[in-house]
Design an enzyme around this catalytic site. Structure first.
Site, PDB file in Angstrom:
ATOM      1  N   ASP A 240      -9.002  -4.676  -5.988  1.00  0.00           N
ATOM      2  CA  ASP A 240      -8.638  -3.809  -4.864  1.00  0.00           C
ATOM      3  C   ASP A 240      -9.813  -2.918  -4.483  1.00  0.00           C
ATOM      4  OD1 ASP A 240      -7.438  -1.902  -3.101  1.00  0.00           O
ATOM      5  OD2 ASP A 240      -5.493  -2.340  -3.977  1.00  0.00           O
TER       6      ASP A 240
ATOM      7  N   SER B 185       0.827  -1.192   0.000  1.00  0.00           N
ATOM      8  CA  SER B 185       0.000   0.000   0.000  1.00  0.00           C
ATOM      9  C   SER B 185       0.877   1.263   0.000  1.00  0.00           C
ATOM     10  CB  SER B 185      -0.961  -0.035   1.192  1.00  0.00           C
ATOM     11  OG  SER B 185      -1.973   0.921   1.054  1.00  0.00           O
TER      12      SER B 185
ATOM     13  N   HIS C 196      -7.624  -5.405  -1.339  1.00  0.00           N
ATOM     14  CA  HIS C 196      -6.398  -4.699  -0.952  1.00  0.00           C
ATOM     15  C   HIS C 196      -5.482  -5.585  -0.110  1.00  0.00           C
ATOM     16  CE1 HIS C 196      -3.948  -1.169  -0.597  1.00  0.00           C
ATOM     17  NE2 HIS C 196      -3.956  -1.219   0.732  1.00  0.00           N
TER      18      HIS C 196
END
Length: 800
Positions: A741, A668, A775
């Site tokens: 995601d 991330s 994610h």
């Protein structure tokens, strides 16, 4: 220099193919034996800490678990067949035991192949409710703790699309359940239904600051499907399975009984819906009903909230944070902004807190005004309450002690919220006569339980706090030398019995009852270490300094048999990190790592690779500091590079590593960090970036903790974007991203476009898109393949 050019040339050849036909792979045996472990159960305890519920779940989901029907609407991701979140994690078994017993026992009567979620004790704590998801929907089950038997009390027709699908009623014999409405409309299939017109959005010219959200509504068909999936009927269900209708179908986003159980506040989502913000900012109405279902008062009406002032301390106008006061039978508490919700406006007080007593015939009463933005209020079982506020720009937080007898107040906490060394801890709580958790006050005194981070290490503590004198007295400080204990709860303050979780780098976290007066402890659980193969690796929290004097830390792992004294062998180094913003150097340099934390390898770090002969610096400190009026991101790149260089220098000086063989990685915002480091620094041989965002013009109204928008500081957005500097990046990079995601800002498109830019500009880059993953990665097939990809990549870059 020639060696480096040769290595890069080789890697160009490695990454030359545009696409590869790759099936799922597994990593090498050293990593595989760590990845294929049996997860220990999670533990749930009641308020008295006399019952323990053990929930077991598989270590990973399967790809088949992710390959279910899914609809993405208004920020939700739900399975339209089973009517529950498509990302929920299920347990597949339950066991229980009394705290005083030696072993847990299997719960009888569970469904076959259970998918258990949403567990909650009844108010009298004699029963436990939970849901089970079948192929068709969600059922409600009840576990009687005394008989250790579970039974189903509803069909699989609950609606959990908006979360918890039930709430216990005060009598512990009845539950209020969200149920799918009878005759619910069929869902509209966009692929087969022709639109009746274009999708049109407009603006009235007002300025707003909305983040880049995922899974929003896009057209009238989405609106209709959202309404179909979100609507529920409320039904009262008794423990024998009998049911009766309570409220007709609405989109119930909140269902909350008053502490005395005589009133029920229902919050419903209303039209118009929005295509630019998620459902949390749709219009809502909160109404309070008597227990018999009759309307008492509509207590709040919130309009559509598409327009927000800039800044993390800005809020919407009107009543917000409305909830029941925990220490009274039926009083609402809420806050209203005194500055129009705009942090840019000057104001002596930012928020005002109001109390509103049922049946709401009288006007709300002002309770307290906060100097900063209201964060919450903790009530007690005595004549005290503690209000907290905070302000993001300064990171300041304050706590105010309110004497409810005379409404006098005193500030008892005023500090930087990121200053962990000054953290006073949290108040010890107890359940009051209404079954609500409140501060446990006896003789005007209570206890604070703190994590105990200091410059010399971590020493969890218990303080006694006097509400009259405001004096603190240290009751207990944990000073275990080769292990660490987290203080969970005070079981008996008079006897000195506390519940703790004790662990060490090789000892799996387990529950103990410890007497803080004599130091003796008794094990409650005995979970085994599932990672025996790395129990003897060397682990140390190292401290070092950045070139500007900022103190940094990281947890260093070295192979078990590595000769640290002679260190003739120079190891390849793997750094895993995640940048964090601060407003001052002192808090940025504080240490929150403990060498006695259990070593828990997972796909979320590089720890696995210590078993393959690498040095690993995990959770390396990467502070980004902006003091005074300077924002952290104004010097993001230079600070990023300095953080990494300081870590490499520190380990190079110790003689452990080959500084020409250093890899950096992150997930991330850590992926964003990795791409920038490879672009602007020559300190790395390669990097691994997972599920990141690389073009900040695609998140133009803020990202991470950046409050300014692109048009405020275009140079900051452009300089920080690896995509804008793709022509400078020539270091091998492995890009990994889930192809579904769901995180705001980290669209899969970010990785796809960055890969295309790097590929066309001649950089050695490999992109791996993981099917069905959001994610965070969940499916075993994908996680093992990620480990294989990383293993192959690191071997090629650092060892071959």
């Amino acid at each position: 220099m020639n060696l480096r050019l040769t290595a890069v040339a080789f890697l160009f050849a490695v990454f030359a193919n545009a696409q590869e036909s790759v099936t799922y792979q597994k990593p090498s045996s050293e990593i595989l034996q760590l990845a294929e472990f049996q997860r220990a159960p999670s533990v749930m305890m009641n308020s008295k800490k006399d019952w323990m519920v053990f929930s077991y779940r598989p270590t990973y989901k399967s790809l088949d678990d992710l390959n279910q029907e899914e609809m993405k609407l208004a920020g939700l991701r739900v399975n339209p067949v089973t009517n529950i979140s498509s990302s929920i994690t299920y347990s597949n078994n339950l066991k229980i035991r009394r705290l005083t017993d030696k072993t847990e026992v299997q719960v009888h009567g569970l469904p076959a192949n259970p998918k258990i979620a949403y567990t909650a004790f009844s108010p009298d704590e004699k029963k436990l409710a939970f849901t089970n998801t079948t192929a068709k929907g969600v059922e409600l089950w009840i576990l009687d703790l005394a008989s250790n038997t579970a039974k189903k009390i509803t069909a699989d027709n609950l609606n959990a699309n908006l979360g918890m699908p039930y709430v216990w009623m005060k009598d512990s014999e009845t539950l209020l359940v969200r149920q799918i409405p009878a005759g619910r409309n069929a869902l509209i299939d966009d692929k087969t239904t022709l639109p009746t017109g274009p999708t049109v959005s407009s603006s009235d010219g007002k300025v707003s600051q909305n983040r880049t959200y995922q899974d929003l509504l896009k057209n009238p068909q989405d609106e209709a499907n959202f309404e179909t999936l979100a609507k529920s009927e409320l039904v009262k269900v008794s423990l024998n399975g009998n049911s009766q209708p309570y409220k007709s179908a609405e989109i119930y986003s909140g269902v909350s009984f008053s502490p005395d159980g005589n009133y029920l506040m229902l919050t419903t989502i209303q039209k118009p819906y929005s295509y630019i913000v998620p459902l949390s900012r749709f219009p809502m109405t909160a109404s309070v009903y008597a227990a018999n279902g009759n309307l008492v008062k509509t207590v709040n009406e919130v309009p559509l909230n598409e327009i927000m002032p800039k800044g993390f301390s800005s809020v919407r106008t009107g009543k917000r944070n409305m909830s029941w006061r925990d220490d009274q039978p039926s009083t609402l508490v809420y806050a209203e902004a005194l500055d129009g919700g705009d942090q840019a406006k000057t104001a002596d007080y930012r928020d005002e807190i109001f109390l509103w007593e049922a049946p709401f015939n009288n006007a709300p009463k002002s309770f307290f005004k906060t100097q900063q933005r209201f964060n919450g209020v903790d009530w007690s079982n005595a004549d005290f309450a503690v209000v907290s506020d905070g302000w993001y720009d300064t990171r300041n937080t304050k706590s105010y002690l309110i004497n409810l007898k005379d409404n006098s107040s005193k500030i008892i906490e005023d500090r930087n919220s990121q200053d962990v060394y000054s953290d006073p801890g949290t108040f010890n709580t107890t359940k009051n006569q209404y079954g609500r958790y409140v501060i446990d006050v006896k003789n005007n005194k209570t206890n604070l339980i703190g994590a105990g981070f200091t410059k010399d290490g971590q020493f969890p503590f218990i303080d006694e706090f006097d509400f009259n004198s405001l004096a603190k007295k240290r009751v207990y400080t944990s000073k275990l030398k080769n292990s660490k204990e987290n203080i969970v709860d005070i079981l008996d303050a008079k006897k000195g019995d506390v519940l703790v979780v004790e662990q060490s780098s090789s000892q799996y976290p387990n529950y103990f009852v410890r007497n803080i007066k004599n130091g003796k402890g008794k094990a409650v659980t005995q979970f085994a270490n599932p990672f025996e193969s790395i129990k003897d690796v060397y682990k140390e929290v190292i401290k070092y300094k950045r070139n500007d004097g900022v103190e940094l830390t990281g947890t260093l792992y070295l192979p078990a048999n590595y000769d640290r004294k002679n260190h003739k062998e120079k190891l390849p180094l793997l750094i895993w990190a995640y940048p964090t913003e601060y407003k001052d150097k002192d808090t940025a340099g504080q240490n929150t790592q403990n060498p006695n934390d259990f070593t828990f390898p997972s796909y979320g770090s590089f720890i696995y690779w210590v078993a393959k002969g690498y040095a690993v610096l995990d959770d390396a400190a990467f502070p980004i500091i902006g003091e005074g009026k300077t924002e952290p991101n104004d010097t993001f790149i230079s600070q990023l590079v300095a953080n990494g260089k300081a870590a490499i220098d520190a380990l190079d000086e110790r003689g452990y590593i080959d500084r020409k063989k250093v890899a950096v990685g992150g997930h991330s915002y850590g992926a964003f960090m990795t791409a920038n480091l490879l672009t602007h620094s020559k300190d790395y041989a390669c990097g691994i970036a997972r599920s990141g965002a690389y073009n900040r013009t695609l998140t133009p109204f803020g990202f991470q903790r950046e409050q300014r928008n692109y048009w405020d500081v275009p140079e900051v957005y452009n300089t920080m974007s690896p995509f804008m500097n793709a022509d400078k990046m020539k270091t091998p990079l492995l890009l990994i991203h889930g192809d579904a995601d769901n995180n705001p800002g980290t669209f899969t498109l970010q990785t796809e476009r960055y890969f295309q830019a790097l590929k066309n500009l001649g950089a050695p880059v490999r992109m791996v898109l993981l099917p069905k993953e959001a994610h965070g990665y969940a499916a075993k097939e994908n996680i093992l393949h990620v480990l294989w990809e990383q293993d192959q990549f690191l071997e090629k870059c650092l060892k071959k």
